[in-house]
Scaffold this motif. Structure first.
Motif, PDB file in Angstrom:
ATOM      1  N   GLN A 231       0.082  10.887 -11.492  1.00  0.00           N
ATOM      2  CA  GLN A 231       1.051  10.287 -12.297  1.00  0.00           C
ATOM      3  C   GLN A 231       2.317  11.342 -12.250  1.00  0.00           C
ATOM      4  O   GLN A 231       3.539  10.909 -12.357  1.00  0.00           O
ATOM      5  N   GLU A 232       1.879  12.852 -12.381  1.00  0.00           N
ATOM      6  CA  GLU A 232       3.315  13.586 -12.314  1.00  0.00           C
ATOM      7  C   GLU A 232       4.025  13.522 -11.167  1.00  0.00           C
ATOM      8  O   GLU A 232       5.305  13.989 -11.089  1.00  0.00           O
ATOM      9  N   SER A 233       3.397  13.126  -9.998  1.00  0.00           N
ATOM     10  CA  SER A 233       4.317  12.899  -8.692  1.00  0.00           C
ATOM     11  C   SER A 233       5.115  11.857  -8.791  1.00  0.00           C
ATOM     12  O   SER A 233       6.089  11.699  -7.872  1.00  0.00           O
ATOM     13  N   GLY A 234       5.121  10.893  -9.922  1.00  0.00           N
ATOM     14  CA  GLY A 234       6.008   9.696  -9.875  1.00  0.00           C
ATOM     15  C   GLY A 234       5.432   8.387  -9.384  1.00  0.00           C
ATOM     16  O   GLY A 234       6.388   7.562  -9.041  1.00  0.00           O
ATOM     17  N   ALA A 235       4.152   8.389  -9.013  1.00  0.00           N
ATOM     18  CA  ALA A 235       3.886   7.315  -8.333  1.00  0.00           C
ATOM     19  C   ALA A 235       3.745   6.210  -9.225  1.00  0.00           C
ATOM     20  O   ALA A 235       3.645   6.317 -10.499  1.00  0.00           O
ATOM     21  N   ASP A 236       3.909   4.882  -8.535  1.00  0.00           N
ATOM     22  CA  ASP A 236       3.668   3.538  -9.710  1.00  0.00           C
ATOM     23  C   ASP A 236       2.417   3.143  -9.681  1.00  0.00           C
ATOM     24  O   ASP A 236       2.097   2.623 -10.824  1.00  0.00           O
TER      25      ASP A 236
ATOM     26  N   VAL B 288       2.558  -4.731   0.626  1.00  0.00           N
ATOM     27  CA  VAL B 288       2.376  -3.371   0.501  1.00  0.00           C
ATOM     28  C   VAL B 288       2.068  -2.877   1.903  1.00  0.00           C
ATOM     29  O   VAL B 288       1.185  -3.374   2.402  1.00  0.00           O
ATOM     30  N   VAL B 289       2.971  -1.713   2.167  1.00  0.00           N
ATOM     31  CA  VAL B 289       2.851  -1.307   3.300  1.00  0.00           C
ATOM     32  C   VAL B 289       1.799  -0.194   3.252  1.00  0.00           C
ATOM     33  O   VAL B 289       2.165   0.947   2.578  1.00  0.00           O
ATOM     34  N   ASP B 290       0.662  -0.046   3.942  1.00  0.00           N
ATOM     35  CA  ASP B 290      -0.482   1.226   3.899  1.00  0.00           C
ATOM     36  C   ASP B 290       0.142   2.123   5.011  1.00  0.00           C
ATOM     37  O   ASP B 290       0.041   2.010   6.188  1.00  0.00           O
ATOM     38  N   LEU B 291       0.277   3.433   4.638  1.00  0.00           N
ATOM     39  CA  LEU B 291       0.725   4.470   5.287  1.00  0.00           C
ATOM     40  C   LEU B 291      -0.140   5.403   6.222  1.00  0.00           C
ATOM     41  O   LEU B 291      -0.013   6.275   6.551  1.00  0.00           O
ATOM     42  N   ILE B 292      -1.561   4.794   6.072  1.00  0.00           N
ATOM     43  CA  ILE B 292      -2.601   5.397   6.611  1.00  0.00           C
ATOM     44  C   ILE B 292      -2.350   5.844   7.989  1.00  0.00           C
ATOM     45  O   ILE B 292      -1.722   4.923   8.803  1.00  0.00           O
ATOM     46  N   GLY B 293      -2.696   6.968   8.745  1.00  0.00           N
ATOM     47  CA  GLY B 293      -2.242   7.162  10.109  1.00  0.00           C
ATOM     48  C   GLY B 293      -0.977   7.602  10.216  1.00  0.00           C
ATOM     49  O   GLY B 293      -0.674   7.800  11.475  1.00  0.00           O
TER      50      GLY B 293
ATOM     51  N   LEU C 217      12.729  -2.994   4.828  1.00  0.00           N
ATOM     52  CA  LEU C 217      12.402  -4.322   5.659  1.00  0.00           C
ATOM     53  C   LEU C 217      11.791  -5.405   4.580  1.00  0.00           C
ATOM     54  O   LEU C 217      11.506  -6.509   5.130  1.00  0.00           O
ATOM     55  N   GLY C 218      11.696  -4.897   3.445  1.00  0.00           N
ATOM     56  CA  GLY C 218      11.255  -5.860   2.292  1.00  0.00           C
ATOM     57  C   GLY C 218      10.018  -5.728   1.748  1.00  0.00           C
ATOM     58  O   GLY C 218       9.587  -6.406   0.859  1.00  0.00           O
ATOM     59  N   ALA C 219       9.090  -4.531   1.984  1.00  0.00           N
ATOM     60  CA  ALA C 219       8.122  -4.224   1.436  1.00  0.00           C
ATOM     61  C   ALA C 219       8.222  -3.911  -0.018  1.00  0.00           C
ATOM     62  O   ALA C 219       9.200  -3.198  -0.491  1.00  0.00           O
ATOM     63  N   GLN C 220       7.274  -4.393  -0.991  1.00  0.00           N
ATOM     64  CA  GLN C 220       7.392  -4.110  -2.458  1.00  0.00           C
ATOM     65  C   GLN C 220       7.257  -2.708  -2.824  1.00  0.00           C
ATOM     66  O   GLN C 220       7.982  -2.074  -3.558  1.00  0.00           O
ATOM     67  N   PHE C 221       6.158  -2.088  -2.180  1.00  0.00           N
ATOM     68  CA  PHE C 221       5.974  -0.746  -2.201  1.00  0.00           C
ATOM     69  C   PHE C 221       4.910  -0.177  -1.094  1.00  0.00           C
ATOM     70  O   PHE C 221       4.753  -1.011  -0.333  1.00  0.00           O
ATOM     71  N   VAL C 222       5.045   1.166  -0.882  1.00  0.00           N
ATOM     72  CA  VAL C 222       4.192   1.553  -0.088  1.00  0.00           C
ATOM     73  C   VAL C 222       3.012   2.437  -0.551  1.00  0.00           C
ATOM     74  O   VAL C 222       2.950   2.611  -1.829  1.00  0.00           O
ATOM     75  N   GLU C 223       1.770   2.382   0.360  1.00  0.00           N
ATOM     76  CA  GLU C 223       0.679   3.269  -0.226  1.00  0.00           C
ATOM     77  C   GLU C 223       0.532   4.390   0.560  1.00  0.00           C
ATOM     78  O   GLU C 223       0.459   4.489   1.760  1.00  0.00           O
ATOM     79  N   MET C 224       0.692   5.495  -0.081  1.00  0.00           N
ATOM     80  CA  MET C 224       0.388   6.869   0.429  1.00  0.00           C
ATOM     81  C   MET C 224      -1.029   7.138   0.433  1.00  0.00           C
ATOM     82  O   MET C 224      -1.560   7.376  -0.656  1.00  0.00           O
ATOM     83  N   HIS C 225      -1.810   6.833   1.593  1.00  0.00           N
ATOM     84  CA  HIS C 225      -3.081   6.782   1.851  1.00  0.00           C
ATOM     85  C   HIS C 225      -3.716   7.709   2.876  1.00  0.00           C
ATOM     86  O   HIS C 225      -3.233   7.750   3.848  1.00  0.00           O
TER      87      HIS C 225
ATOM     88  N   PHE D  49       6.014   3.948  -4.989  1.00  0.00           N
ATOM     89  CA  PHE D  49       4.688   4.246  -3.942  1.00  0.00           C
ATOM     90  C   PHE D  49       3.382   4.305  -4.831  1.00  0.00           C
ATOM     91  O   PHE D  49       3.545   4.597  -6.237  1.00  0.00           O
ATOM     92  N   SER D  50       2.268   3.916  -4.224  1.00  0.00           N
ATOM     93  CA  SER D  50       1.076   4.208  -4.778  1.00  0.00           C
ATOM     94  C   SER D  50       0.558   4.996  -4.030  1.00  0.00           C
ATOM     95  O   SER D  50       0.776   5.565  -2.881  1.00  0.00           O
ATOM     96  N   VAL D  51      -0.756   5.936  -4.586  1.00  0.00           N
ATOM     97  CA  VAL D  51      -1.266   6.656  -4.027  1.00  0.00           C
ATOM     98  C   VAL D  51      -2.933   6.216  -3.981  1.00  0.00           C
ATOM     99  O   VAL D  51      -3.437   6.119  -4.898  1.00  0.00           O
ATOM    100  N   ALA D  52      -3.470   6.448  -2.869  1.00  0.00           N
ATOM    101  CA  ALA D  52      -4.816   6.123  -2.579  1.00  0.00           C
ATOM    102  C   ALA D  52      -5.715   7.570  -1.691  1.00  0.00           C
ATOM    103  O   ALA D  52      -5.064   7.800  -0.367  1.00  0.00           O
TER     104      ALA D  52
END
Ligand SMILES: O=C(CO)[C@H](O)[C@H](O)COP(=O)(O)O
Length: 207
Positions: free
Chosen positions: A176-181, A107-112, A126-134, A161-164
Motif C-alpha cells: 500500500q505504501e508503494s502506491g499500488a491500487d 490488465v497487463v501482467d508484467l511477469i517475465g 495502448l489501453g490497459a486499465q492497469f498493469v500487474e507488477m508480478h 498498478f497491482s502487485v502480486a
C-alpha cells in the motif's frame, strides 16, 4: 487499495468454496491460470453467478489471439482479463478492443518483463486499465527472491498498478505504501487453515 484474492486451485467446486469464504473481505476474485486451464471458462461463469457484486478477474495470461481470448472470457462473465506484457502490442490492442466491446477491462501482467516500469507505460498507453507488477510462483521459489523491486517498479511507472508475488499479512502494508491500487494475495489466503480469517487479516492491514 483494493484486495484481490487469487484462487490457484483446480476445480470449480473448490473455487466456489474458497470464494464464499473470502468474498466478504475482498474486492476482486481472481480465477488463477491453472483453474481456468483445468476447469474451463465455465468456472468464470460459476464464480460470477455466485458473486455478481464482485469484480471477477480471469487470469488468462494471454500471449496471442488477444481479441479472441479476451472476448470469450468476457462472454463467460469476467470483468477483467489478463494479457502478458511480453506479448506483442497487437495482441494487447486486440484484447483492449474486446474489453471496449464488453465495457470491461484488460490488465497487463508484467511477469517475465525485464523493464517493467517502461513496459507498464507502453501498455497503459495502448489501453490497459492497469498493469500487474508480478513475480510468479516459480520466481518466488528461487533463491534470494524479494518482491521489493516490484514496488519500486510500480512506483516509478507512474501508471495504475497491482502487485502480486507472495504477499502476506506482514508485507501488504509496504504494498500500500508503494502506491499500488490493488494487492493480489493467493497462497496467503487459500493455503491458510481458515480462509475467511486470512482474508480478513489482510483486509485489516489496508488503511
Ligand atoms: O498469478 C499467479 C501465479 O502466476 C498467482 O495467482 C499470483 O502470483 C498470486 O498468488 P501468490 O500470492 O501465491 O503469489
Amino acid at each position: 487499495m483494493k484486495l484481490q484474492f487469487a484462487m490457484d486451485t483446480l476445480t470449480t467446486d473448490a473455487a466456489l468454496e474458497l470464494a464464499a469464504a473470502a468474498a466478504p473481505h475482498v474486492d476482486i476474485i481472481e480465477l488463477g491460470t491453472p483453474l481456468i486451464k483445468s476447469a474451463g471458462l465455465s468456472a468464470i461463469t460459476a464464480i460470477k453467478d455466485a458473486h455478481p457484486d464482485k469484480i471477477v478477474f480471469a487470469d488468462l495470461k494471454t500471449m496471442d489471439a488477444g481479441e479472441l481470448e479476451a472476448d470469450i472470457a468476457f462472454q463467460a462473465g469476467a470483468d477483467l482479463v489478463t494479457v502478458l506484457g511480453v506479448a506483442g502490442d497487437s495482441t494487447i490492442v486486440g484484447a483492449v478492443k474486446a474489453a471496449t466491446k464488453h465495457g470491461k477491462g484488460i490488465v497487463v501482467d508484467l511477469i517475465g518483463v525485464a523493464d517493467k516500469s517502461a513496459r507498464a507505460k507502453e501498455v497503459v498507453a495502448l489501453g490497459a486499465q492497469f498493469v500487474e507488477m508480478h513475480a510468479g510462483l516459480d520466481e518466488q521459489a528461487e533463491d534470494g527472491f524479494t518482491f521489493g523491486t516490484l514496488l519500486t517498479d510500480g512506483k516509478s511507472s507512474g501508471v495504475p498498478f497491482s502487485v502480486a508475488g507472495g504477499i502476506t499479512v506482514d508485507t501488504i502494508e509496504s504494498v500500500q505504501e508503494s502506491g499500488a491500487d490493488v494487492a493480489v494475495a493467493g497462497s496467503a489466503i487459500y493455503s491458510a487453515p481458515d480462509v475467511g480469517a486470512a482474508a480478513a487479516a489482510l483486509r485489516a492491514k489496508i488503511k
